[in-house]
Write a protein that holds these residues in place. Structure first.
Motif, mmCIF file in Angstrom:
data_model
loop_
_atom_site.group_PDB
_atom_site.id
_atom_site.type_symbol
_atom_site.label_atom_id
_atom_site.label_comp_id
_atom_site.label_asym_id
_atom_site.label_seq_id
_atom_site.Cartn_x
_atom_site.Cartn_y
_atom_site.Cartn_z
ATOM 1 N N ALA A 154 1.384 5.558 -5.624
ATOM 2 C CA ALA A 154 0.590 5.044 -4.821
ATOM 3 C C ALA A 154 -0.270 3.646 -5.080
ATOM 4 O O ALA A 154 -1.178 3.384 -4.647
ATOM 5 N N VAL A 155 0.081 3.154 -6.613
ATOM 6 C CA VAL A 155 -0.509 2.132 -7.100
ATOM 7 C C VAL A 155 0.676 1.120 -7.348
ATOM 8 O O VAL A 155 1.879 1.668 -7.190
ATOM 9 N N SER A 206 -6.667 17.022 -2.692
ATOM 10 C CA SER A 206 -5.404 16.549 -2.431
ATOM 11 C C SER A 206 -5.125 15.186 -2.083
ATOM 12 O O SER A 206 -5.924 14.402 -1.395
ATOM 13 N N GLY A 207 -4.320 14.548 -2.796
ATOM 14 C CA GLY A 207 -3.870 12.973 -2.551
ATOM 15 C C GLY A 207 -2.857 13.099 -1.591
ATOM 16 O O GLY A 207 -1.694 13.507 -1.951
ATOM 17 N N LEU A 208 -2.879 12.372 -0.601
ATOM 18 C CA LEU A 208 -1.904 12.584 0.522
ATOM 19 C C LEU A 208 -0.636 11.926 0.166
ATOM 20 O O LEU A 208 0.537 12.291 0.747
ATOM 21 N N GLU A 209 -0.669 11.107 -0.738
ATOM 22 C CA GLU A 209 0.497 10.272 -1.137
ATOM 23 C C GLU A 209 1.346 11.047 -2.592
ATOM 24 O O GLU A 209 2.264 10.505 -3.012
ATOM 25 N N ASP A 210 0.716 12.135 -3.085
ATOM 26 C CA ASP A 210 1.047 12.669 -3.989
ATOM 27 C C ASP A 210 2.349 13.174 -3.989
ATOM 28 O O ASP A 210 2.978 13.978 -3.095
ATOM 29 N N ARG A 240 -3.765 8.096 -1.793
ATOM 30 C CA ARG A 240 -3.721 8.525 -3.314
ATOM 31 C C ARG A 240 -2.888 9.336 -3.424
ATOM 32 O O ARG A 240 -2.154 10.325 -3.175
ATOM 33 N N GLY A 241 -2.066 9.002 -4.886
ATOM 34 C CA GLY A 241 -0.965 9.902 -5.713
ATOM 35 C C GLY A 241 -1.526 10.711 -6.667
ATOM 36 O O GLY A 241 -2.832 10.975 -6.696
ATOM 37 N N HIS A 242 -0.761 11.057 -7.532
ATOM 38 C CA HIS A 242 -1.046 11.876 -8.566
ATOM 39 C C HIS A 242 -1.874 11.312 -9.713
ATOM 40 O O HIS A 242 -2.555 12.056 -10.550
ATOM 41 N N SER A 243 -2.002 9.959 -9.665
ATOM 42 C CA SER A 243 -2.738 9.369 -10.554
ATOM 43 C C SER A 243 -4.189 9.297 -10.225
ATOM 44 O O SER A 243 -4.983 8.349 -10.884
ATOM 45 N N LEU A 244 -4.592 9.765 -9.172
ATOM 46 C CA LEU A 244 -6.085 9.495 -8.564
ATOM 47 C C LEU A 244 -7.160 10.142 -9.556
ATOM 48 O O LEU A 244 -8.319 9.424 -9.280
#
Length: 266
Positions: A154-155, A206-210, A240-244
């Motif tokens: 997500a980045v 939760s990051g919705l793009e994880d 946001r993904g797992h790197s949030l």
């Protein structure tokens, strides 16, 4: 904000070093807390040393890590707030269920026993470890490409690569195998006391793009607490993904956590 220096214990997950919490530790200290971010058992003090001594952490399981943090908590002046990411989130949930914490925040937490959804993205994110059964008692490293899919999707690729270089370390594969087999094991180490109604508040994030812990998994985790009358809440972050917890948007998540703690007098 808080009127005294309540301890806060940050718990990282697989493939990130404890120092990845440094910006959070600094912010929480500024806000009046007493934060610490201990590493996992046998984890070297620096990213460079952890990379050189990968096999030091080989074979560590969920209970090994949970008991390690429980011992740290026992040495604190009062029950802390726990903030965990990924497998650190699962461990925070376990410790909260055991009555070891005043409250817990589980950010993109690894799936606990009872969670059934297993999205394809999650399977792919776990393949670096789960793809070879012999990895169970080994330490496994990610490539930059694997990190990009599991953490940095997500980045930008540039930011993902920078985060990979700065924070990633080899990690034990055993917790992934334990979580994957949890629903087929009577006494799984991934089990959490979700029925405990005397525990402190729990916030799931939760990051919705994880890809590593997709939102459907975190929503299923929330449902596991339906028999408990203790406070359990979910906060979702779009895009946001797992790197949030480590990327350029980390402070948005950290400030949301601080706001939640303030709201509940913690």
């Amino acid at each position: 904000m808080t009127t005294h220096q309540r301890p806060v214990v940050f718990i990282h997950g697989l493939w990130l070093h404890a120092t990845s919490w440094d910006p959070w530790v600094e912010l929480f200290r500024e806000m009046g807390y007493a934060p610490v971010a201990p590493g996992w058992p046998r984890e070297a003090d620096t990213v460079a040393a952890a990379r050189e001594r990968a096999e030091d952490v080989a074979g560590l399981g969920i209970d090994d890590v949970t008991n390690h943090y429980a011992a740290i908590i026992d040495g604190l002046p009062e029950a802390p707030v726990l903030v965990g990411h990924s497998f650190g989130g699962l461990i925070a949930e376990k410790l909260l269920g055991q009555g070891k914490a005043a409250a817990a925040v589980a950010i993109d937490p690894a799936q606990i026993k009872g969670v059934l959804p297993l999205p394809l993205a999650q399977l792919r994110a776990g393949l670096p470890a789960l793809g070879n059964p012999a990895n169970r008692n080994r330490a496994v490293s990610l490539t930059a490409k694997e990190f990009r899919f599991g953490f940095g999707n997500a980045v930008s690729e540039e930011e993902s690569d920078a985060l990979f270089e700065r924070w990633t370390i080899p990690s034990p594969a055993k917790p992934l195998f334990q979580a994957a087999a949890a629903n087929f094991s009577l006494h799984s180490e991934a089990a959490v006391d979700t029925d405990n109604s005397t525990r402190g508040p729990l916030l799931l994030i939760s990051g919705l793009e994880d890809h590593t812990v997709p939102d459907v998994v975190t929503r299923s985790t929330l449902k596991q607490y339906r028999s408990s009358t203790a406070l359990t809440e979910l906060r979702q972050f779009e895009g946001r993904g797992h790197s949030l917890t480590i990327d350029g948007g980390w402070s948005e998540v950290a400030k949301a956590v601080l706001g939640w703690l303030d709201e509940h007098g913690l």
